[in-house]
Design a protein around this motif. Sequence first.
Motif, PDB file in Angstrom:
ATOM      1  N   LYS A   2      80.640  27.198  28.409  1.00 34.87           N
ATOM      2  CA  LYS A   2      81.811  27.475  29.243  1.00 34.87           C
ATOM      3  C   LYS A   2      83.039  27.705  28.363  1.00 34.87           C
ATOM      4  CE  LYS A   2      79.893  26.071  33.263  1.00 34.87           C
ATOM      5  NZ  LYS A   2      79.428  26.950  34.217  1.00 34.87           N
ATOM      6  N   ILE A   3      84.100  28.195  28.981  1.00 30.67           N
ATOM      7  CA  ILE A   3      85.291  28.592  28.234  1.00 30.67           C
ATOM      8  C   ILE A   3      85.953  27.422  27.510  1.00 30.67           C
ATOM      9  CG2 ILE A   3      86.927  28.413  30.156  1.00 30.67           C
ATOM     10  CD1 ILE A   3      88.141  31.113  28.979  1.00 30.67           C
ATOM     11  N   ALA A   4      85.958  26.225  28.093  1.00 31.10           N
ATOM     12  CA  ALA A   4      86.602  25.079  27.432  1.00 31.10           C
ATOM     13  C   ALA A   4      85.905  24.764  26.107  1.00 31.10           C
ATOM     14  CB  ALA A   4      86.601  23.866  28.350  1.00 31.10           C
ATOM     15  N   ARG A   5      84.606  24.731  26.117  1.00 33.12           N
ATOM     16  CA  ARG A   5      83.844  24.454  24.887  1.00 33.12           C
ATOM     17  C   ARG A   5      84.001  25.598  23.885  1.00 33.12           C
ATOM     18  NH1 ARG A   5      82.285  21.773  20.899  1.00 33.12           N
ATOM     19  NH2 ARG A   5      80.167  22.008  20.182  1.00 33.12           N
ATOM     20  N   PHE A   6      83.984  26.817  24.393  1.00 37.80           N
ATOM     21  CA  PHE A   6      84.154  27.982  23.533  1.00 37.80           C
ATOM     22  C   PHE A   6      85.541  27.953  22.882  1.00 37.80           C
ATOM     23  CE2 PHE A   6      84.926  32.555  22.768  1.00 37.80           C
ATOM     24  CZ  PHE A   6      83.814  32.843  22.000  1.00 37.80           C
ATOM     25  N   ALA A   7      86.556  27.624  23.639  1.00 37.85           N
ATOM     26  CA  ALA A   7      87.914  27.521  23.112  1.00 37.85           C
ATOM     27  C   ALA A   7      87.965  26.475  22.004  1.00 37.85           C
ATOM     28  CB  ALA A   7      88.895  27.182  24.231  1.00 37.85           C
ATOM     29  N   GLU A   8      87.306  25.367  22.231  1.00 40.76           N
ATOM     30  CA  GLU A   8      87.255  24.300  21.222  1.00 40.76           C
ATOM     31  C   GLU A   8      86.568  24.790  19.953  1.00 40.76           C
ATOM     32  OE1 GLU A   8      84.551  20.420  21.016  1.00 40.76           O
ATOM     33  OE2 GLU A   8      85.997  20.342  22.672  1.00 40.76           O
ATOM     34  N   ARG A   9      85.472  25.488  20.105  1.00 38.66           N
ATOM     35  CA  ARG A   9      84.703  25.966  18.944  1.00 38.66           C
ATOM     36  C   ARG A   9      85.431  27.057  18.160  1.00 38.66           C
ATOM     37  NH1 ARG A   9      78.851  26.077  19.465  1.00 38.66           N
ATOM     38  NH2 ARG A   9      78.953  26.989  17.387  1.00 38.66           N
ATOM     39  N   THR A  10      86.216  27.885  18.867  1.00 37.00           N
ATOM     40  CA  THR A  10      86.912  28.986  18.210  1.00 37.00           C
ATOM     41  C   THR A  10      88.347  28.631  17.831  1.00 37.00           C
ATOM     42  OG1 THR A  10      87.621  29.901  20.334  1.00 37.00           O
ATOM     43  CG2 THR A  10      85.555  30.753  19.387  1.00 37.00           C
ATOM     44  N   GLN A  11      88.796  27.485  18.287  1.00 33.51           N
ATOM     45  CA  GLN A  11      90.167  27.021  18.059  1.00 33.51           C
ATOM     46  C   GLN A  11      91.200  27.981  18.628  1.00 33.51           C
ATOM     47  OE1 GLN A  11      90.279  26.228  13.834  1.00 33.51           O
ATOM     48  NE2 GLN A  11      89.315  24.237  14.116  1.00 33.51           N
ATOM     49  N   LEU A  12      90.842  28.628  19.722  1.00 35.69           N
ATOM     50  CA  LEU A  12      91.762  29.466  20.474  1.00 35.69           C
ATOM     51  C   LEU A  12      91.881  28.893  21.877  1.00 35.69           C
ATOM     52  CD1 LEU A  12      90.551  33.037  19.462  1.00 35.69           C
ATOM     53  CD2 LEU A  12      92.567  31.841  18.623  1.00 35.69           C
ATOM     54  N   SER A  13      93.013  29.101  22.498  1.00 29.89           N
ATOM     55  CA  SER A  13      93.206  28.569  23.848  1.00 29.89           C
ATOM     56  C   SER A  13      92.425  29.398  24.870  1.00 29.89           C
ATOM     57  CB  SER A  13      94.690  28.585  24.213  1.00 29.89           C
ATOM     58  OG  SER A  13      95.133  29.926  24.385  1.00 29.89           O
ATOM     59  N   PRO A  14      92.064  28.799  25.993  1.00 28.86           N
ATOM     60  CA  PRO A  14      91.432  29.581  27.057  1.00 28.86           C
ATOM     61  C   PRO A  14      92.310  30.766  27.481  1.00 28.86           C
ATOM     62  CG  PRO A  14      91.133  27.257  27.492  1.00 28.86           C
ATOM     63  CD  PRO A  14      92.085  27.362  26.327  1.00 28.86           C
ATOM     64  N   TYR A  15      93.631  30.554  27.465  1.00 28.84           N
ATOM     65  CA  TYR A  15      94.554  31.639  27.806  1.00 28.84           C
ATOM     66  C   TYR A  15      94.369  32.816  26.850  1.00 28.84           C
ATOM     67  CZ  TYR A  15      98.836  34.311  28.301  1.00 28.84           C
ATOM     68  OH  TYR A  15      99.720  35.331  28.477  1.00 28.84           O
ATOM     69  N   THR A  16      94.318  32.534  25.551  1.00 21.11           N
ATOM     70  CA  THR A  16      94.139  33.594  24.550  1.00 21.11           C
ATOM     71  C   THR A  16      92.804  34.302  24.754  1.00 21.11           C
ATOM     72  OG1 THR A  16      95.532  32.448  22.950  1.00 21.11           O
ATOM     73  CG2 THR A  16      93.983  34.073  22.063  1.00 21.11           C
ATOM     74  N   LEU A  17      91.765  33.532  25.021  1.00 19.56           N
ATOM     75  CA  LEU A  17      90.443  34.124  25.241  1.00 19.56           C
ATOM     76  C   LEU A  17      90.437  35.033  26.467  1.00 19.56           C
ATOM     77  CD1 LEU A  17      88.330  30.992  24.355  1.00 19.56           C
ATOM     78  CD2 LEU A  17      88.584  33.077  22.977  1.00 19.56           C
ATOM     79  N   ASN A  39      78.327  32.750  24.046  1.00 20.70           N
ATOM     80  CA  ASN A  39      77.203  32.395  23.185  1.00 20.70           C
ATOM     81  C   ASN A  39      77.633  32.404  21.719  1.00 20.70           C
ATOM     82  OD1 ASN A  39      77.003  35.092  22.167  1.00 20.70           O
ATOM     83  ND2 ASN A  39      75.909  35.667  24.034  1.00 20.70           N
ATOM     84  N   GLU A  40      76.710  32.130  20.832  1.00 23.79           N
ATOM     85  CA  GLU A  40      77.009  32.047  19.393  1.00 23.79           C
ATOM     86  C   GLU A  40      77.502  33.388  18.831  1.00 23.79           C
ATOM     87  OE1 GLU A  40      77.106  29.254  17.495  1.00 23.79           O
ATOM     88  OE2 GLU A  40      76.659  28.160  19.341  1.00 23.79           O
ATOM     89  N   LYS A  41      76.947  34.488  19.327  1.00 28.64           N
ATOM     90  CA  LYS A  41      77.401  35.801  18.870  1.00 28.64           C
ATOM     91  C   LYS A  41      78.877  36.003  19.219  1.00 28.64           C
ATOM     92  CE  LYS A  41      73.679  39.042  18.547  1.00 28.64           C
ATOM     93  NZ  LYS A  41      73.033  40.208  19.137  1.00 28.64           N
ATOM     94  N   ASP A  42      79.276  35.511  20.388  1.00 22.80           N
ATOM     95  CA  ASP A  42      80.677  35.606  20.795  1.00 22.80           C
ATOM     96  C   ASP A  42      81.568  34.810  19.846  1.00 22.80           C
ATOM     97  OD1 ASP A  42      80.041  37.159  23.091  1.00 22.80           O
ATOM     98  OD2 ASP A  42      79.620  35.326  24.234  1.00 22.80           O
ATOM     99  N   ILE A  43      81.085  33.667  19.390  1.00 19.89           N
ATOM    100  CA  ILE A  43      81.851  32.848  18.442  1.00 19.89           C
ATOM    101  C   ILE A  43      82.067  33.631  17.152  1.00 19.89           C
ATOM    102  CG2 ILE A  43      81.757  30.808  16.945  1.00 19.89           C
ATOM    103  CD1 ILE A  43      80.451  29.326  19.297  1.00 19.89           C
ATOM    104  N   GLU A  44      81.020  34.238  16.636  1.00 20.68           N
ATOM    105  CA  GLU A  44      81.138  35.014  15.397  1.00 20.68           C
ATOM    106  C   GLU A  44      82.109  36.184  15.572  1.00 20.68           C
ATOM    107  OE1 GLU A  44      80.056  34.042  12.419  1.00 20.68           O
ATOM    108  OE2 GLU A  44      79.465  32.265  13.558  1.00 20.68           O
ATOM    109  N   TRP A  45      82.041  36.843  16.711  1.00 19.06           N
ATOM    110  CA  TRP A  45      82.926  37.968  16.978  1.00 19.06           C
ATOM    111  C   TRP A  45      84.386  37.495  17.042  1.00 19.06           C
ATOM    112  CZ3 TRP A  45      84.434  42.496  16.301  1.00 19.06           C
ATOM    113  CH2 TRP A  45      85.278  43.193  17.166  1.00 19.06           C
ATOM    114  N   VAL A  46      84.649  36.391  17.720  1.00 16.39           N
ATOM    115  CA  VAL A  46      86.015  35.866  17.819  1.00 16.39           C
ATOM    116  C   VAL A  46      86.515  35.426  16.442  1.00 16.39           C
ATOM    117  CG1 VAL A  46      87.432  33.983  18.752  1.00 16.39           C
ATOM    118  CG2 VAL A  46      85.937  35.290  20.262  1.00 16.39           C
TER     119      VAL A  46
END
Length: 126
Positions: A2-17, A39-46
């Motif tokens: 989900k976006i909250a976990r993704f934001a945490e992993r990418t160190q970007l805010s949900p707003y920025t995402l 997913n993990e590919k999205d993390i690498e892209w961000v």
Amino acid sequence: MKIARFAERTQLSPYTLRYYETLGLLRIARDTSGHRQFNEKDIEWVKFITRLKETGMPLAQICAYAMLREKGAATLLQRRQMLAEHQAVLQAHIAQAQAHLQALGSKIAFYDEALREQVAHQSDPA
């Protein structure tokens, strides 16, 4: 994820995402409830987007790169060219920053010498 976990992993805010998604930088799958699924590919892209931003690439250029990326392998040469051009700009910026650093170092050395002389004159018994 989900976006909250993704934001945490990418160190970007949900707003920025969400903003990146609006710009077309992110193409995020959604589940049956309409929630974003990262997913993990999205993390690498961000992480790559973040690196490009941190190296000074304008957001409009990153968006152009993302559009080419979406088109797949047919745009490999164009994407490579964009990155090579950005690399050249970054190298010029680094060279300029190094020249500035050297100039600052020279000025600091000047002040160090002036301060040593000042201390030497103050400790000279007259």
